[in-house]
Design a protein around this motif. Structure first.
Motif, short mmCIF file in Angstrom:
data_model
loop_
_atom_site.label_atom_id
_atom_site.label_comp_id
_atom_site.label_asym_id
_atom_site.label_seq_id
_atom_site.Cartn_x
_atom_site.Cartn_y
_atom_site.Cartn_z
N LEU A 1 -63.34 -18.38 -53.89
CA LEU A 1 -62.28 -19.13 -54.56
C LEU A 1 -62.05 -20.44 -53.81
O LEU A 1 -62.37 -20.56 -52.63
N VAL A 2 -61.50 -21.40 -54.50
CA VAL A 2 -61.20 -22.69 -53.88
C VAL A 2 -59.72 -22.98 -54.03
O VAL A 2 -59.07 -22.54 -54.98
N SER B 1 -58.93 -25.56 -45.74
CA SER B 1 -60.26 -24.96 -45.73
C SER B 1 -60.31 -23.72 -46.62
O SER B 1 -59.55 -22.77 -46.43
N ASP B 2 -61.21 -23.75 -47.62
CA ASP B 2 -61.38 -22.58 -48.48
C ASP B 2 -61.82 -21.36 -47.69
O ASP B 2 -61.41 -20.23 -47.97
N ALA C 1 -59.84 -17.81 -47.45
CA ALA C 1 -60.51 -16.61 -47.95
C ALA C 1 -60.36 -15.43 -47.00
O ALA C 1 -60.48 -14.27 -47.40
N ARG C 2 -60.08 -15.69 -45.72
CA ARG C 2 -59.90 -14.61 -44.74
C ARG C 2 -58.52 -13.97 -44.83
O ARG C 2 -58.27 -12.94 -44.21
#
Length: 199
Positions: A56-57, A162-163, A167-168
């Motif tokens: 995902l962004v 930061s994508d 995401a984490r």
């Protein structure tokens, strides 16, 4: 996703999956023979396909800045949109030295709020875990690298999220808002609201 990124933990996870399938396969003695090795090309293909499916962004959609006291004024407050990234730039002029900064914030959809945080003390000790995460992400884009007093300008220059880092985190796709209100020298002086979409 640009290029092929093969992360070590993803390789291990893929290998674990193949090893588990191989063990189960050996138990039932299936034909053809069970897989026992995975070539690097297979790692890359699996990781790329997985990344396409779940990557995902995050993008800035709106930025609002407002000064409510003559001690400060926003000279810049805008979003810059590129082909695959958005950034925000804020340039806030301080017309008098700022010795006290109190911050109130809310993160919608996460249901997290806090009031009257001593921002000057936080820069020194960074004890609030949510603030610490936010500050760590934008500090390198800002001149806010010391505690009070603040003079001249507060600047955030072309800040991008930061994508990969997002995401984490256990964050669902959707629209989010970061709403902030600022007291400078004990007076309600400004607010900054940031809206993003994660999809």
């Amino acid at each position: 996703m640009s290029g092929v990124r093969v992360k070590e933990h993803e390789q291990l996870r893929v290998m674990d999956s193949w090893n588990f399938n191989a063990i189960q396969c050996n138990k039932v003695k299936s034909v053809p023979p069970c897989p026992v090795t995975v070539p690097l090309s297979a790692y890359k293909a699996l990781v790329v396909e997985e990344d396409k499916a779940v990557h995902l962004v995050i993008r800035f959609t709106q930025l609002l800045c407002n000064s409510t006291h003559p001690m400060t004024v926003y000279e810049k407050c805008h979003i810059e949109r590129g082909h695959d990234i958005t950034t925000i730039t804020i340039r806030q002029k301080l017309l008098q030295p700022i010795y006290r900064v109190q911050l109130s914030k809310s993160l919608n959809r996460i249901w997290y709020t806090f009031n009257n945080v001593d921002a000057c003390a936080f820069v020194l000790r960074r004890r609030n875990p949510v603030l610490r995460l936010l500050f760590a992400n934008f500090q390198k884009f800002s001149n806010i690298n010391h505690s009070c007093p603040f003079t001249d300008y507060l600047i955030v220059d072309r800040f991008a999220i930061s994508d990969i880092q997002v995401a984490r985190l256990p964050i669902l796709a959707g629209e989010y808002a970061l709403l902030t209100a600022w007291q400078l020298n004990g007076v309600d002086a400004a607010y900054t609201n940031v809206f993003v979409i994660y999809s």
